[in-house]
Design an enzyme around this catalytic site. Structure first.
Site, PDB file in Angstrom:
ATOM      1  N   CYS A 279      34.650  27.938 -46.953  1.00  0.00           N
ATOM      2  CA  CYS A 279      34.393  26.828 -45.815  1.00  0.00           C
ATOM      3  C   CYS A 279      35.252  25.533 -46.371  1.00  0.00           C
ATOM      4  O   CYS A 279      35.108  24.945 -47.299  1.00  0.00           O
ATOM      5  CB  CYS A 279      33.017  26.482 -45.751  1.00  0.00           C
ATOM      6  SG  CYS A 279      32.473  24.978 -44.653  1.00  0.00           S
TER       7      CYS A 279
ATOM      8  N   LYS B 110      50.508  31.240   6.128  1.00  0.00           N
ATOM      9  CA  LYS B 110      50.101  32.787   6.897  1.00  0.00           C
ATOM     10  C   LYS B 110      50.719  32.123   8.145  1.00  0.00           C
ATOM     11  O   LYS B 110      50.388  30.881   8.615  1.00  0.00           O
ATOM     12  CB  LYS B 110      48.846  32.864   6.956  1.00  0.00           C
ATOM     13  CG  LYS B 110      48.079  33.257   5.476  1.00  0.00           C
ATOM     14  CD  LYS B 110      46.685  33.644   5.663  1.00  0.00           C
ATOM     15  CE  LYS B 110      46.139  34.033   4.279  1.00  0.00           C
ATOM     16  NZ  LYS B 110      44.725  34.086   4.068  1.00  0.00           N
TER      17      LYS B 110
ATOM     18  N   GLU C 155      11.071  24.365  -6.230  1.00  0.00           N
ATOM     19  CA  GLU C 155      10.223  24.866  -4.972  1.00  0.00           C
ATOM     20  C   GLU C 155      11.184  26.291  -4.574  1.00  0.00           C
ATOM     21  O   GLU C 155      10.307  26.997  -4.057  1.00  0.00           O
ATOM     22  CB  GLU C 155      10.485  23.720  -4.052  1.00  0.00           C
ATOM     23  CG  GLU C 155       9.688  22.772  -3.867  1.00  0.00           C
ATOM     24  CD  GLU C 155       9.833  21.605  -3.070  1.00  0.00           C
ATOM     25  OE1 GLU C 155       9.198  21.445  -2.264  1.00  0.00           O
ATOM     26  OE2 GLU C 155      11.160  21.251  -3.062  1.00  0.00           O
TER      27      GLU C 155
ATOM     28  N   CYS D 217      32.156  22.561 -47.097  1.00  0.00           N
ATOM     29  CA  CYS D 217      31.251  22.753 -48.153  1.00  0.00           C
ATOM     30  C   CYS D 217      31.961  23.695 -49.299  1.00  0.00           C
ATOM     31  O   CYS D 217      31.112  23.755 -50.180  1.00  0.00           O
ATOM     32  CB  CYS D 217      29.817  23.099 -47.439  1.00  0.00           C
ATOM     33  SG  CYS D 217      29.817  24.949 -46.990  1.00  0.00           S
TER      34      CYS D 217
ATOM     35  N   CYS E  89      25.473  22.677 -44.833  1.00  0.00           N
ATOM     36  CA  CYS E  89      26.976  22.553 -44.818  1.00  0.00           C
ATOM     37  C   CYS E  89      27.125  21.112 -43.983  1.00  0.00           C
ATOM     38  O   CYS E  89      26.644  21.147 -42.625  1.00  0.00           O
ATOM     39  CB  CYS E  89      27.784  23.486 -44.072  1.00  0.00           C
ATOM     40  SG  CYS E  89      29.476  23.013 -43.789  1.00  0.00           S
TER      41      CYS E  89
ATOM     42  N   GLU F 183      46.891  27.786   2.945  1.00  0.00           N
ATOM     43  CA  GLU F 183      45.912  27.620   2.067  1.00  0.00           C
ATOM     44  C   GLU F 183      46.005  27.780   0.538  1.00  0.00           C
ATOM     45  O   GLU F 183      47.084  28.309   0.096  1.00  0.00           O
ATOM     46  CB  GLU F 183      44.951  29.006   2.453  1.00  0.00           C
ATOM     47  CG  GLU F 183      44.564  29.116   3.894  1.00  0.00           C
ATOM     48  CD  GLU F 183      44.068  30.566   4.083  1.00  0.00           C
ATOM     49  OE1 GLU F 183      43.747  31.336   3.200  1.00  0.00           O
ATOM     50  OE2 GLU F 183      44.328  30.852   5.270  1.00  0.00           O
TER      51      GLU F 183
ATOM     52  N   CYS G 152      30.416  29.869 -41.678  1.00  0.00           N
ATOM     53  CA  CYS G 152      29.953  29.348 -42.650  1.00  0.00           C
ATOM     54  C   CYS G 152      28.114  29.304 -42.559  1.00  0.00           C
ATOM     55  O   CYS G 152      27.907  28.958 -41.734  1.00  0.00           O
ATOM     56  CB  CYS G 152      30.394  27.777 -42.788  1.00  0.00           C
ATOM     57  SG  CYS G 152      29.414  27.017 -44.050  1.00  0.00           S
TER      58      CYS G 152
ATOM     59  N   GLU H 275      37.902  36.090  -2.092  1.00  0.00           N
ATOM     60  CA  GLU H 275      38.302  36.072  -3.503  1.00  0.00           C
ATOM     61  C   GLU H 275      37.006  35.535  -4.244  1.00  0.00           C
ATOM     62  O   GLU H 275      36.539  34.638  -4.077  1.00  0.00           O
ATOM     63  CB  GLU H 275      39.488  35.131  -3.849  1.00  0.00           C
ATOM     64  CG  GLU H 275      40.152  35.124  -5.222  1.00  0.00           C
ATOM     65  CD  GLU H 275      41.443  35.957  -5.040  1.00  0.00           C
ATOM     66  OE1 GLU H 275      41.724  36.824  -4.098  1.00  0.00           O
ATOM     67  OE2 GLU H 275      42.292  35.957  -5.933  1.00  0.00           O
TER      68      GLU H 275
ATOM     69  N   LYS I 210      46.132  29.279  -2.774  1.00  0.00           N
ATOM     70  CA  LYS I 210      46.034  30.475  -3.535  1.00  0.00           C
ATOM     71  C   LYS I 210      45.237  30.724  -4.592  1.00  0.00           C
ATOM     72  O   LYS I 210      45.568  30.114  -5.590  1.00  0.00           O
ATOM     73  CB  LYS I 210      47.461  31.128  -3.787  1.00  0.00           C
ATOM     74  CG  LYS I 210      47.697  32.484  -4.211  1.00  0.00           C
ATOM     75  CD  LYS I 210      48.642  33.021  -4.359  1.00  0.00           C
ATOM     76  CE  LYS I 210      48.891  34.488  -4.468  1.00  0.00           C
ATOM     77  NZ  LYS I 210      48.146  34.902  -5.807  1.00  0.00           N
TER      78      LYS I 210
HETATM   79  S1  IVH Z   1      45.405  36.554   2.169  1.00  0.00           S
HETATM   80  C1  IVH Z   1      48.317  40.083   3.195  1.00  0.00           C
HETATM   81  N1  IVH Z   1      44.645  34.188   1.263  1.00  0.00           N
HETATM   82  O1  IVH Z   1      46.628  36.663  -3.449  1.00  0.00           O
HETATM   83  C2  IVH Z   1      47.583  38.735   2.749  1.00  0.00           C
HETATM   84  N2  IVH Z   1      45.140  36.079  -0.398  1.00  0.00           N
HETATM   85  O2  IVH Z   1      49.081  39.004  -3.116  1.00  0.00           O
HETATM   86  C3  IVH Z   1      46.227  39.105   2.429  1.00  0.00           C
HETATM   87  N3  IVH Z   1      44.734  35.656  -2.478  1.00  0.00           N
HETATM   88  O3  IVH Z   1      44.939  39.452  -4.570  1.00  0.00           O
HETATM   89  C4  IVH Z   1      45.730  38.048   1.521  1.00  0.00           C
HETATM   90  N4  IVH Z   1      44.303  33.430  -2.383  1.00  0.00           N
HETATM   91  O4  IVH Z   1      43.219  38.255  -3.293  1.00  0.00           O
HETATM   92  C5  IVH Z   1      45.013  35.592   0.950  1.00  0.00           C
HETATM   93  N5  IVH Z   1      44.030  32.066   0.607  1.00  0.00           N
HETATM   94  C6  IVH Z   1      44.207  33.455   0.381  1.00  0.00           C
HETATM   95  C7  IVH Z   1      44.508  33.912  -1.116  1.00  0.00           C
HETATM   96  C8  IVH Z   1      44.687  35.047  -1.502  1.00  0.00           C
HETATM   97  C9  IVH Z   1      44.274  34.403  -3.096  1.00  0.00           C
HETATM   98  C10 IVH Z   1      45.285  36.711  -3.591  1.00  0.00           C
HETATM   99  C11 IVH Z   1      44.701  37.888  -2.809  1.00  0.00           C
HETATM  100  C12 IVH Z   1      45.438  38.913  -3.532  1.00  0.00           C
HETATM  101  C13 IVH Z   1      46.796  38.227  -3.572  1.00  0.00           C
HETATM  102  C14 IVH Z   1      47.749  38.937  -2.645  1.00  0.00           C
END
Ligand code: IVH
Length: 669
Positions: free
Chosen positions: A410, A292, A38, A413, A431, A116, A426, A176, A118
């Site tokens: 091979c 952060k 759809e 075979c 085979c 968070e 191969c 990202e 990474k």
């Molecule tokens: S915040 C100054 N949050 O890590 C902070 N960066 O060294 C700005 N990255 O290449 C980035 N996960 O792309 C932030 N949850 C996240 C992240 C993240 C991965 C990467 C970012 C950058 C590197 C920073």
């Protein structure tokens, strides 16, 4: 369906609104409301409207998703505010030190952090003006990246138009682009078959897919964007990083659900430990935790050093590695004849999993890493379930260890191997290893799903000359199967029934089952939707094929070559003679039924229908069919002569249905 108007502009606006909505349900919320078919229909209608009336095209039209004309080169992308990097913390002590620095600068304790995962992907910035996606670029050196707007436009989880009531006039979103592991493995498998250079990891694959001059290539790779911040949170009226993420979610972005406010280093550490435990279960790769300072005001007070902010630090996970002995380098022959070297390892535990084999991809990889039989090697699971041999420990090399050499013939075979770039192949179509791998693929879950037809049985069938190609499967009698090692009456008649039942399948599964190089399940689905019948596909020209959004010239050529080979057409012809029946894609919208969202498992012999039919009907009613009984199973359907599954289900308190009860439920559904 909404009323259709005659005014193309009004209808196009309506279609865009609908498609944006369904896109968000599918790519961001993982919860579609309509079938793919759809969705395609809406998309096709919009494409046709825009083609006939180019003046009604808009910058945020979802038709941009399929990718436009290739570029000659990328233009530079200037970041208005630089994209910073981050300091790393390697252990608890370094997190403590970070926390102390923050407290000292802010002259207070009791800091709240937003933690968070990474992502291990590629940083990008997206610019929205008037609520529409207008530009996007890679990070580059932090101040200038590459303008990859067209490519980003093909990424389904990037909203082309922001959602919600209060959309800001101007917004710079950072985040990202990642490739899920599943897509990474699919892509590498495809590249292996084509003899193309493999991507080392999902991050490289994501970067390689985004930095493509032809947006169609990007469109063909399933990339996912996660938003993790904005260039100016205060300007948006945000007080905290955590709330900024929630706002981004409301505006239509995919944000990581695994974020947490932590109020001490203890809590941060607990979060990090939990994430490390779940790391393998996540569909994408992460390599640490980003910590952060949550308050935006505090972030501003802390400010930035030369290239990184004082308010954030990346706590990196330690890699999961171990050393073991490389007993030997074996060779595996795949279904397209590609011969792959495999590391045969002294079994070793890496991050809780015992590893005894690891693919080495191709001879160039083995030589580049200089792996030799008898070497002590480092084995790593880079947050991935698939282990990798990183390299040898040179100091521990036994005397006289010789460099690896690919044989000329091979290993199965004996035919001479042909070499195409890094790939050895191969080319003997009979085979036994190639025949076995092809049959295994044909019977596999995403193909014809013939339960019970595993590697050992296929091996015997091919060795005894009972099966030379997939069409021979349908000639097998119960007695043929009984004659195999380890087969009793019930198992042979179950397998016989499963093989016979597999003759009725969907076009999409069948196309996938054919094992056309490069054509995986996604392409098979696209082809099935477009052609709706096998004959139309078999006769389609390359132009017709490349007109399908995700199908590029190489795949089109591969499809043509496959159907031009007389032996392939003969196999298909024989399959038809054995009663192959292909059903088209379903036009049925997803309905809520008594089985929607439930997991269901079948055991024993069903009397009124084949097992495969029962599974297909359960699936059509929205159930998820699984093969084993576990605590999370919702329903077990027990036919005649059920096995141990029934006992297990009873002991776990799983709901058990007879065949009749299952049929009743289906009727209600
Ligand atoms: S915040 C100054 N949050 O890590 C902070 N960066 O060294 C700005 N990255 O290449 C980035 N996960 O792309 C932030 N949850 C996240 C992240 C993240 C991965 C990467 C970012 C950058 C590197 C920073």
């Amino acid at each position: 369906m909404d009323p259709v108007t005659d005014d193309p502009k009004v209808r196009a606006d309506e279609l865009r609104r609908l498609i944006h909505h369904h896109n968000h349900r599918y790519y961001v919320l993982d919860s579609p409301e309509i079938t793919d078919h759809e969705y395609d229909r809406l998309m096709r209608e919009l494409m046709e409207l825009e083609e006939r009336n180019p003046e009604i095209r808009t910058i945020d039209s979802p038709t941009r998703r399929v990718g436009g004309e290739p570029l000659k080169e990328f233009r530079p992308f200037l970041h208005r505010t630089p994209l910073l990097s981050m300091d790393n913390a390697m252990d608890r002590g370094e997190v403590d030190a970070f926390h102390e620095r923050v407290c000292r600068w802010l002259q207070k304790d009791g800091i709240t952090y937003c933690c968070e995962p990474k992502f291990d992907g590629l940083a990008v910035e997206l610019v929205y003006e008037g609520g529409r996606f207008v530009r996007g670029g890679t990070r580059g050196d932090g101040s200038t990246g590459e303008d990859v707007t067209l490519n980003l436009g093909t990424v389904g989880s990037i909203p082309l138009a922001l959602r919600g009531e209060s959309v800001p006039d101007f917004l710079e979103v950072r985040g990202e682009v990642v490739m899920f592991r599943k897509e990474f493995h699919r892509l590498n498998k495809e590249r292996l078959e084509l003899g193309e250079q493999l991507f080392a990891n999902p991050r490289n694959a994501a970067a390689g897919s985004l930095r493509q001059l032809d947006p169609k290539v990007t469109a063909s790779r399933a990339l996912v964007f996660f938003a993790y911040g904005v260039s100016d949170a205060a300007q948006l009226g945000m007080y905290s990083q955590y709330d900024t993420l929630s706002l981004l979610g409301e505006l239509g972005f995919r944000v990581n659900p695994d974020r947490r406010r932590c109020r001490s280093v203890e809590e941060i550490w607990a979060f990090s430990r939990e994430l490390q435990e779940r790391r393998d279960a996540l569909p994408y790769e992460i390599d640490g935790v980003v910590i952060k300072v949550d308050s935006i005001v505090d972030q501003e007070t802390l400010g930035v050093k030369s290239r990184s902010p004082r308010w954030a630090v990346a706590l990196k996970f330690p890699p999961v590695q171990a050393t073991t002995v490389l007993r030997g380098i074996g060779l595996q022959v795949g279904r397209t004849g590609v011969v792959t070297p495999v590391a045969l390892l002294e079994p070793v535990k890496v991050g809780g999993v015992t590893v005894s084999r690891a693919t080495l991809h191709n001879v160039d990889e083995v030589l580049r890493k200089d792996l030799r039989e008898g070497d002590t090697v480092i084995v790593q699971r880079a947050g991935d379930v698939i282990p990798e041999v990183v390299g040898p420990v040179r100091a521990a090399r036994p005397e006289g260890a010789l460099p690896f050499a690919m044989p000329d013939n091979c290993p199965v075979c004996g035919s001479t191997l042909s070499r195409e770039s890094a790939q050895h192949r191969c080319v003997n179509i009979s085979c036994p290893a190639v025949v076995r791998a092809r049959i295994f693929h044909f019977a596999s879950k995403e193909a014809l799903d013939i339960e019970g037809l595993g590697r050992k049985i296929i091996h015997q069938l091919v060795e005894r000359g009972l099966v030379r190609d997939v069409s021979d499967l349908y000639r097998l009698t119960r007695d043929d199967l009984m004659s195999l090692e380890g087969f009793a009456e019930i198992s042979s008649s179950n397998l016989h029934a499963a093989i016979q039942a597999s003759r009725t399948t969907t076009l999409e599964r069948f196309i996938h089952a054919l094992g056309i190089p490069q054509v995986g399940i996604v392409a098979a689905r696209d082809l099935a939707r477009r052609f709706r019948g096998l004959d139309a596909l078999m006769h389609a020209g390359e132009d017709e094929l490349t007109a399908i959004p995700r199908i590029g010239p190489e795949m089109a050529r591969s499809i043509r070559t496959f159907f031009e080979a007389p032996e392939n057409c003969q196999v298909i012809q024989r399959l038809k003679e054995h009663g192959l029946t292909l059903q088209g894609p379903s036009d049925q919208p997803i309905r809520q039924t008594a089985l929607t969202g439930l997991s269901i498992c079948f055991t024993g012999t069903l009397t009124s229908m084949a097992r495969n039919d029962a599974k297909a009907r359960a699936q059509a009613a929205g159930a998820r069919v699984v093969d084993s009984v576990g605590r999370k199973l919702d329903i077990l359907v027990a036919g005649a002569d059920p096995g141990s599954k029934l006992d297990k289900a009873r002991s776990l308190g799983v709901r058990i249905l007879t065949e009749e009860e299952f049929l009743m439920l289906l009727k209600e559904a």
